[in-house]
Motif scaffolding. Sequence first.
Motif, PDB file in Angstrom:
ATOM      1  N   VAL A   1      98.201 -63.147  -0.238  1.00 35.14           N
ATOM      2  CA  VAL A   1      98.719 -62.381  -1.512  1.00 35.14           C
ATOM      3  C   VAL A   1      99.546 -63.791  -2.130  1.00 35.14           C
ATOM      4  O   VAL A   1     100.194 -64.474  -1.220  1.00 35.14           O
ATOM      5  CB  VAL A   1      99.659 -61.280  -1.100  1.00 35.14           C
ATOM      6  CG1 VAL A   1      98.663 -59.893  -1.163  1.00 35.14           C
ATOM      7  CG2 VAL A   1     100.505 -61.421  -0.219  1.00 35.14           C
ATOM      8  N   SER A   2      99.871 -63.511  -3.276  1.00 35.79           N
ATOM      9  CA  SER A   2     100.848 -64.428  -4.076  1.00 35.79           C
ATOM     10  C   SER A   2     101.333 -64.015  -5.490  1.00 35.79           C
ATOM     11  O   SER A   2     100.549 -63.354  -6.265  1.00 35.79           O
ATOM     12  CB  SER A   2     100.274 -65.693  -4.020  1.00 35.79           C
ATOM     13  OG  SER A   2     100.908 -66.596  -4.648  1.00 35.79           O
ATOM     14  N   PHE A   3     102.588 -64.040  -5.695  1.00 36.55           N
ATOM     15  CA  PHE A   3     103.028 -64.092  -7.150  1.00 36.55           C
ATOM     16  C   PHE A   3     102.589 -65.458  -7.938  1.00 36.55           C
ATOM     17  O   PHE A   3     102.444 -66.563  -7.366  1.00 36.55           O
ATOM     18  CB  PHE A   3     104.622 -63.917  -7.068  1.00 36.55           C
ATOM     19  CG  PHE A   3     105.138 -62.528  -6.662  1.00 36.55           C
ATOM     20  CD1 PHE A   3     105.269 -61.532  -7.787  1.00 36.55           C
ATOM     21  CD2 PHE A   3     105.317 -62.343  -5.352  1.00 36.55           C
ATOM     22  CE1 PHE A   3     105.691 -60.345  -7.352  1.00 36.55           C
ATOM     23  CE2 PHE A   3     105.990 -61.130  -5.065  1.00 36.55           C
ATOM     24  CZ  PHE A   3     105.956 -59.845  -6.242  1.00 36.55           C
TER      25      PHE A   3
ATOM     26  N   ILE B   1     100.220 -60.724  -9.519  1.00 38.86           N
ATOM     27  CA  ILE B   1     100.134 -60.721  -8.419  1.00 38.86           C
ATOM     28  C   ILE B   1      98.667 -61.041  -7.928  1.00 38.86           C
ATOM     29  O   ILE B   1      97.676 -60.245  -8.493  1.00 38.86           O
ATOM     30  CB  ILE B   1     100.528 -59.658  -7.499  1.00 38.86           C
ATOM     31  CG1 ILE B   1     101.829 -59.485  -7.310  1.00 38.86           C
ATOM     32  CG2 ILE B   1     100.030 -59.492  -6.096  1.00 38.86           C
ATOM     33  CD1 ILE B   1     102.648 -58.044  -7.042  1.00 38.86           C
ATOM     34  N   ALA B   2      98.281 -62.216  -7.242  1.00 37.13           N
ATOM     35  CA  ALA B   2      96.764 -62.295  -6.859  1.00 37.13           C
ATOM     36  C   ALA B   2      96.520 -62.089  -5.457  1.00 37.13           C
ATOM     37  O   ALA B   2      97.511 -62.156  -4.597  1.00 37.13           O
ATOM     38  CB  ALA B   2      96.581 -63.889  -7.188  1.00 37.13           C
ATOM     39  N   SER B   3      95.361 -61.406  -5.138  1.00 38.37           N
ATOM     40  CA  SER B   3      95.131 -61.098  -3.677  1.00 38.37           C
ATOM     41  C   SER B   3      93.807 -61.273  -3.368  1.00 38.37           C
ATOM     42  O   SER B   3      92.951 -61.204  -4.263  1.00 38.37           O
ATOM     43  CB  SER B   3      95.446 -59.479  -3.459  1.00 38.37           C
ATOM     44  OG  SER B   3      94.872 -58.715  -4.258  1.00 38.37           O
ATOM     45  N   GLY B   4      93.512 -61.676  -2.098  1.00 41.76           N
ATOM     46  CA  GLY B   4      91.967 -61.894  -1.811  1.00 41.76           C
ATOM     47  C   GLY B   4      91.876 -61.159  -0.741  1.00 41.76           C
ATOM     48  O   GLY B   4      92.623 -60.925   0.047  1.00 41.76           O
ATOM     49  N   SER B   5      90.451 -60.945  -0.305  1.00 43.73           N
ATOM     50  CA  SER B   5      90.088 -59.996   0.765  1.00 43.73           C
ATOM     51  C   SER B   5      88.799 -60.636   1.507  1.00 43.73           C
ATOM     52  O   SER B   5      88.189 -61.774   1.026  1.00 43.73           O
ATOM     53  CB  SER B   5      89.623 -58.721   0.249  1.00 43.73           C
ATOM     54  OG  SER B   5      88.738 -58.679  -0.304  1.00 43.73           O
TER      55      SER B   5
ATOM     56  N   GLY C   1      85.321 -61.113  -0.308  1.00 43.60           N
ATOM     57  CA  GLY C   1      85.090 -62.198  -1.364  1.00 43.60           C
ATOM     58  C   GLY C   1      85.515 -61.763  -2.427  1.00 43.60           C
ATOM     59  O   GLY C   1      85.519 -62.588  -3.392  1.00 43.60           O
ATOM     60  N   GLU C   2      86.453 -60.602  -2.769  1.00 37.83           N
ATOM     61  CA  GLU C   2      87.044 -60.312  -4.286  1.00 37.83           C
ATOM     62  C   GLU C   2      88.409 -60.826  -4.049  1.00 37.83           C
ATOM     63  O   GLU C   2      89.307 -60.960  -3.341  1.00 37.83           O
ATOM     64  CB  GLU C   2      86.971 -58.761  -4.317  1.00 37.83           C
ATOM     65  CG  GLU C   2      85.533 -58.200  -4.182  1.00 37.83           C
ATOM     66  CD  GLU C   2      85.675 -56.795  -4.293  1.00 37.83           C
ATOM     67  OE1 GLU C   2      84.757 -56.116  -4.933  1.00 37.83           O
ATOM     68  OE2 GLU C   2      86.771 -56.099  -4.226  1.00 37.83           O
ATOM     69  N   ILE C   3      88.588 -61.180  -5.601  1.00 37.99           N
ATOM     70  CA  ILE C   3      89.649 -61.876  -6.062  1.00 37.99           C
ATOM     71  C   ILE C   3      90.315 -60.849  -6.883  1.00 37.99           C
ATOM     72  O   ILE C   3      89.567 -60.391  -7.787  1.00 37.99           O
ATOM     73  CB  ILE C   3      89.949 -63.298  -6.395  1.00 37.99           C
ATOM     74  CG1 ILE C   3      89.300 -64.160  -5.408  1.00 37.99           C
ATOM     75  CG2 ILE C   3      91.472 -63.452  -6.833  1.00 37.99           C
ATOM     76  CD1 ILE C   3      88.967 -65.430  -6.077  1.00 37.99           C
ATOM     77  N   ILE C   4      91.647 -60.183  -6.891  1.00 35.86           N
ATOM     78  CA  ILE C   4      92.030 -59.144  -7.964  1.00 35.86           C
ATOM     79  C   ILE C   4      93.445 -59.600  -8.356  1.00 35.86           C
ATOM     80  O   ILE C   4      94.225 -59.927  -7.495  1.00 35.86           O
ATOM     81  CB  ILE C   4      92.266 -57.799  -7.531  1.00 35.86           C
ATOM     82  CG1 ILE C   4      90.918 -57.273  -6.744  1.00 35.86           C
ATOM     83  CG2 ILE C   4      92.882 -57.016  -8.258  1.00 35.86           C
ATOM     84  CD1 ILE C   4      90.785 -56.067  -6.280  1.00 35.86           C
ATOM     85  N   LEU C   5      93.716 -59.689  -9.808  1.00 40.50           N
ATOM     86  CA  LEU C   5      94.954 -60.059 -10.335  1.00 40.50           C
ATOM     87  C   LEU C   5      95.449 -58.612 -10.924  1.00 40.50           C
ATOM     88  O   LEU C   5      94.929 -57.997 -11.658  1.00 40.50           O
ATOM     89  CB  LEU C   5      94.898 -60.917 -11.462  1.00 40.50           C
ATOM     90  CG  LEU C   5      94.145 -62.330 -11.139  1.00 40.50           C
ATOM     91  CD1 LEU C   5      94.050 -63.058 -12.564  1.00 40.50           C
ATOM     92  CD2 LEU C   5      94.762 -63.077 -10.058  1.00 40.50           C
ATOM     93  N   HIS C   6      96.724 -58.517 -10.215  1.00 40.25           N
ATOM     94  CA  HIS C   6      97.594 -57.152 -10.705  1.00 40.25           C
ATOM     95  C   HIS C   6      98.582 -57.501 -11.547  1.00 40.25           C
ATOM     96  O   HIS C   6      99.698 -58.352 -11.277  1.00 40.25           O
ATOM     97  CB  HIS C   6      97.925 -56.544  -9.387  1.00 40.25           C
ATOM     98  CG  HIS C   6      98.622 -55.461  -9.843  1.00 40.25           C
ATOM     99  ND1 HIS C   6      97.917 -54.090 -10.060  1.00 40.25           N
ATOM    100  CD2 HIS C   6      99.830 -54.758 -10.113  1.00 40.25           C
ATOM    101  CE1 HIS C   6      98.873 -52.980 -10.332  1.00 40.25           C
ATOM    102  NE2 HIS C   6      99.899 -53.477 -10.222  1.00 40.25           N
ATOM    103  N   SER C   7      98.791 -56.929 -12.892  1.00 38.53           N
ATOM    104  CA  SER C   7      99.781 -57.256 -13.743  1.00 38.53           C
ATOM    105  C   SER C   7     101.140 -56.237 -13.474  1.00 38.53           C
ATOM    106  O   SER C   7     101.007 -55.179 -13.130  1.00 38.53           O
ATOM    107  CB  SER C   7      99.623 -56.803 -15.218  1.00 38.53           C
ATOM    108  OG  SER C   7     100.634 -56.828 -16.140  1.00 38.53           O
TER     109      SER C   7
END
Length: 580
Positions: free
Chosen positions: A125-127, A134-138, A141-147
């Motif tokens: 996870v990272s700001f 916030i960017a997160s990976g799992s 293999g998915e990367i998700i950006l949260h506003s």
Amino acid sequence: MEDVTRLVSSGDCLKIWDSTSMTVLEQFNPHSATHPVAQVCWSSSNQYLVSASSIGDKLVVSSLKSSPVPVMELGEGKKQTRVSLNSTSQFLVSGGLDNTVNIWDLKTKRLHRSLKDHKEEVTCVSFNGGDSYIASGSTSGEIILHSITTNLSSKPFGHGPNVPIHDLRYSLVKRSLLGTVSDSGSVALWDANTQKELHLFEGTHKAPCSGLAFSPANDLLFITVGLDKKIVCYDTSSKMVFRNKQVESPLTAIDFTPDGAGLVVGSTQGRIYMYDLRNLSAPVKITTAHKTSVTCIRFQNSTSKLKVQLSVILYINTFLQNHPQFHVRQVCTNCILINSNKNNKTTRFHLHLPTLAFSVLLDFEYLPHFAGGSSQRKTPLGTPGSRCYSPSVVQTPPPIKEEESITTPPQQTDVEKNNGLRQEYDVTSTPPAAQSTHVQSVNTYNTPEPGQRRDLPTQLTYDSPVSRAPPAAAPGVFEWATIRLKVALMGQIESGAEGRGAPLTSIQMNFVRNMIHEALEDFRDTCHRDIINLQVEMVRQFYIQLNEIHGLIEKYSVNDSLIEEIERLREENKRLRANY
């Protein structure tokens, strides 16, 4: 006393090091001793550490003001193993084994928001640089950006379940650039604005890639490490690998030194290797740090950026006054271009804060030897390339020179003219950590007893990660130092012009102009955020009113079942009257 640049490493415990001598300053473990610490990060004031363990027992905020003492525990039992703080250290994002990403408000000590977009374990996870995403990976293999502003998540992107994400980082210079590494050994660069892949480096690592880091001093350079014992250097501009280094053991963690000139990596053998990027053939230092693998390495946040920036500005001013054959060609937000009247060649002095440590080291008497240095494109480690710089494009200068030795700064007499401004800055920008006494080396664990663990003390200052207000409400040391620096510098420029009875010089006028442009840009961003927040609040209030109206309509509207019952009774009444 000079500032001590500290480095924290995690493994079987947490260790804080003096990065110059690589001696242990503090050693402690706020988590269960049976499982290693998975990740750790510094607060913006470098007064606190936030850590998570590999079992996800809890998140711990530890104070470093005297001896390390836990002051807050969050997420107990929530299986959170990854942590990252925003730039003000008020909000903490975490992820872990329960497939969720949690945002914690350290000021209120509560869970602010829980995101359940991932289907498998969250591994990183990272700001982003502006704290807006916030960017997160799992492992899926998915990367998700949260506003953070709109509370909306992007569609998952990545390369599928065969490429599980192990780590991700945002570029420190180009904020829309996102880098990811995977257990398959592939390395990818993404445009965070569009979620589109910019480039995929396949085959650079023959085993799982365990970490990556973007250079704080050069927008062209980033480096990855992996379990195949390799350190790989990349050029983000040409999207190519330009250097490989094989080491003696599998590597698990990586970070750049704050000035960008060095590199530290951790291994599965518990060792920490320190490299000088000008010579990757052999490490400068090797230290046995942990009994387990080194899981995380992080340098503290830099506290001397403004001091270095001021030094560069003053040096350039002094040089121009003493060398009339040079003149300022252009002043941008990030750089100053200086031309030579003799051959009309240009030297670029960058004002991007992390790069200034290298600019200050240039002796201005030696400047003609560097003139025209921008006529050739240089690789991330300073070797000449074939493409020319565009005069209109600001590029980060190569911070590392292998061909030429770095000379000493100008003599003290060249700087005495601006000594008053230097003293003004030294008074306003010295961080509290620089005034504290030196911490003695500790060779034994300092795990606090239950009696030592306490809730947040009431005497925490504003720079605490649990009591810091947003920057708009209470600027920190860096923000106040910036304001004082600009006011002092503008005052010096004005008084100097009045004393000589001469107009402002070109560099002074351009510097003031760019400060105004920066202030306007900050104002524009603030207004944009406020407008978005206002729109979101208006939509929220609209739906609240809509729900209330629906409730009132349902409450006071005609009851269809009651009407049907009345009609049935009316018909029954007519039938009874007709028959009887």
